[in-house]
Design a protein around this motif. Sequence first.
Motif, PDB file in Angstrom:
ATOM      1  N   VAL A  38       5.127   5.792   4.947  1.00  0.00           N
ATOM      2  CA  VAL A  38       6.397   5.399   4.327  1.00  0.00           C
ATOM      3  C   VAL A  38       6.414   5.825   2.854  1.00  0.00           C
ATOM      4  CG1 VAL A  38       7.862   3.441   3.677  1.00  0.00           C
ATOM      5  CG2 VAL A  38       6.792   3.497   5.945  1.00  0.00           C
ATOM      6  N   ALA A  39       5.307   5.624   2.158  1.00  0.00           N
ATOM      7  CA  ALA A  39       5.226   6.008   0.739  1.00  0.00           C
ATOM      8  C   ALA A  39       5.474   7.497   0.566  1.00  0.00           C
ATOM      9  CB  ALA A  39       3.865   5.623   0.163  1.00  0.00           C
ATOM     10  N   LYS A  40       4.935   8.293   1.466  1.00  0.00           N
ATOM     11  CA  LYS A  40       5.169   9.739   1.406  1.00  0.00           C
ATOM     12  C   LYS A  40       6.661  10.031   1.533  1.00  0.00           C
ATOM     13  CE  LYS A  40       3.862  14.066   3.583  1.00  0.00           C
ATOM     14  NZ  LYS A  40       3.171  14.713   4.692  1.00  0.00           N
ATOM     15  N   ASP A  41       7.322   9.350   2.471  1.00  0.00           N
ATOM     16  CA  ASP A  41       8.766   9.544   2.649  1.00  0.00           C
ATOM     17  C   ASP A  41       9.558   9.109   1.417  1.00  0.00           C
ATOM     18  OD1 ASP A  41       8.239  10.462   5.211  1.00  0.00           O
ATOM     19  OD2 ASP A  41       8.930   8.626   6.208  1.00  0.00           O
ATOM     20  N   LEU A  42       9.072   8.071   0.728  1.00  0.00           N
ATOM     21  CA  LEU A  42       9.771   7.544  -0.451  1.00  0.00           C
ATOM     22  C   LEU A  42       9.376   8.263  -1.742  1.00  0.00           C
ATOM     23  CD1 LEU A  42       9.590   3.690   0.265  1.00  0.00           C
ATOM     24  CD2 LEU A  42      11.561   5.215   0.578  1.00  0.00           C
ATOM     25  N   GLY A  43       8.352   9.101  -1.669  1.00  0.00           N
ATOM     26  CA  GLY A  43       7.906   9.821  -2.854  1.00  0.00           C
ATOM     27  C   GLY A  43       7.171   8.947  -3.854  1.00  0.00           C
ATOM     28  N   ILE A  44       6.469   7.937  -3.367  1.00  0.00           N
ATOM     29  CA  ILE A  44       5.705   7.067  -4.260  1.00  0.00           C
ATOM     30  C   ILE A  44       4.220   7.211  -3.942  1.00  0.00           C
ATOM     31  CG2 ILE A  44       7.582   5.447  -4.643  1.00  0.00           C
ATOM     32  CD1 ILE A  44       6.374   3.573  -2.628  1.00  0.00           C
ATOM     33  N   THR A  45       3.397   6.827  -4.906  1.00  0.00           N
ATOM     34  CA  THR A  45       1.954   6.921  -4.764  1.00  0.00           C
ATOM     35  C   THR A  45       1.374   5.523  -4.594  1.00  0.00           C
ATOM     36  OG1 THR A  45       1.934   8.887  -6.167  1.00  0.00           O
ATOM     37  CG2 THR A  45      -0.167   7.738  -5.882  1.00  0.00           C
ATOM     38  N   LEU A  46       0.448   5.412  -3.653  1.00  0.00           N
ATOM     39  CA  LEU A  46      -0.240   4.149  -3.422  1.00  0.00           C
ATOM     40  C   LEU A  46      -1.709   4.318  -3.757  1.00  0.00           C
ATOM     41  CD1 LEU A  46       1.289   3.174   0.042  1.00  0.00           C
ATOM     42  CD2 LEU A  46       2.104   2.553  -2.243  1.00  0.00           C
ATOM     43  N   GLY A  47      -2.312   3.247  -4.257  1.00  0.00           N
ATOM     44  CA  GLY A  47      -3.743   3.244  -4.542  1.00  0.00           C
ATOM     45  C   GLY A  47      -4.453   2.289  -3.601  1.00  0.00           C
ATOM     46  N   ARG A  48      -5.188   1.380  -4.184  1.00  0.00           N
ATOM     47  CA  ARG A  48      -6.007   0.431  -3.427  1.00  0.00           C
ATOM     48  C   ARG A  48      -5.144  -0.631  -2.737  1.00  0.00           C
ATOM     49  NH1 ARG A  48     -11.093  -1.420  -3.004  1.00  0.00           N
ATOM     50  NH2 ARG A  48     -11.435  -3.661  -2.968  1.00  0.00           N
ATOM     51  N   PHE A  49      -5.557  -1.000  -1.532  1.00  0.00           N
ATOM     52  CA  PHE A  49      -4.928  -2.080  -0.763  1.00  0.00           C
ATOM     53  C   PHE A  49      -5.915  -3.231  -0.653  1.00  0.00           C
ATOM     54  CE2 PHE A  49      -2.556   1.532   0.585  1.00  0.00           C
ATOM     55  CZ  PHE A  49      -1.380   1.101   1.183  1.00  0.00           C
ATOM     56  N   GLU A  50      -5.430  -4.437  -0.763  1.00  0.00           N
ATOM     57  CA  GLU A  50      -6.224  -5.630  -0.465  1.00  0.00           C
ATOM     58  C   GLU A  50      -5.384  -6.507   0.451  1.00  0.00           C
ATOM     59  OE1 GLU A  50      -7.704  -7.737  -3.850  1.00  0.00           O
ATOM     60  OE2 GLU A  50      -8.548  -5.922  -4.753  1.00  0.00           O
ATOM     61  N   PHE A  51      -5.975  -6.876   1.584  1.00  0.00           N
ATOM     62  CA  PHE A  51      -5.281  -7.714   2.559  1.00  0.00           C
ATOM     63  C   PHE A  51      -6.088  -8.969   2.840  1.00  0.00           C
ATOM     64  CE2 PHE A  51      -3.553  -3.566   3.837  1.00  0.00           C
ATOM     65  CZ  PHE A  51      -2.232  -3.871   4.082  1.00  0.00           C
ATOM     66  N   GLU A  52      -5.392 -10.046   3.105  1.00  0.00           N
ATOM     67  CA  GLU A  52      -5.979 -11.218   3.723  1.00  0.00           C
ATOM     68  C   GLU A  52      -5.012 -11.641   4.814  1.00  0.00           C
ATOM     69  OE1 GLU A  52      -8.058 -14.294   1.517  1.00  0.00           O
ATOM     70  OE2 GLU A  52      -6.850 -15.769   2.620  1.00  0.00           O
ATOM     71  N   VAL A  53      -5.544 -11.864   5.991  1.00  0.00           N
ATOM     72  CA  VAL A  53      -4.705 -12.257   7.114  1.00  0.00           C
ATOM     73  C   VAL A  53      -5.319 -13.486   7.761  1.00  0.00           C
ATOM     74  CG1 VAL A  53      -5.827 -10.675   8.730  1.00  0.00           C
ATOM     75  CG2 VAL A  53      -3.526 -11.455   9.220  1.00  0.00           C
ATOM     76  N   GLN A  54      -4.466 -14.416   8.126  1.00  0.00           N
ATOM     77  CA  GLN A  54      -4.914 -15.629   8.804  1.00  0.00           C
ATOM     78  C   GLN A  54      -4.063 -15.825  10.044  1.00  0.00           C
ATOM     79  OE1 GLN A  54      -5.440 -19.262   6.504  1.00  0.00           O
ATOM     80  NE2 GLN A  54      -4.616 -20.462   8.205  1.00  0.00           N
ATOM     81  N   GLY A  55      -4.733 -16.036  11.163  1.00  0.00           N
ATOM     82  CA  GLY A  55      -4.041 -16.356  12.399  1.00  0.00           C
ATOM     83  C   GLY A  55      -4.367 -17.773  12.795  1.00  0.00           C
TER      84      GLY A  55
END
Length: 159
Positions: free
Chosen positions: A70-87
Amino acid sequence: MSIRPKETVVPFVVRGEGTGVAQQLHVPGSQHRFETDAYPAFGGQDAAPSPLFYALGALTSCNQVTAQLVAKDLGITLGRFEFEVQGDLDTAVLVGGADGNANFDRVTVTATIESDASPEDFARLESETDRRCPVSQLFRRSGLELATTWSQAPLHATV
């Protein structure tokens, strides 16, 4: 008359075998292998992550892959991702055989993503990623409550 599959359909195949609640899985034609097990309360030895952890991990990693597209389509740059998920899983159906739905009741995803996007583009990144991510849609369409919170962090230069 045979129906030809769409050219855009890519089959994903995983094969597994095991005994008890432990399983060894692999992706045919590749070196990719992984194992699953369960907590002792569920009959396992806790020697590998539970399939439920893999499901939650699939949610975060698929969001990261989709966000890059999606970022490529929007022409934006992404760096590091941090996720926390709880189920949140009520085990009454799984363990006790109670009537009801064995699905998670609620899954919460919190993400911090480095980006150079404007606030408007970052909001678009989040909504388009949710819409286009196969695993997000799998969770969302299962009927559980899926809550996501994305926060933007400044993009740091990579060394």
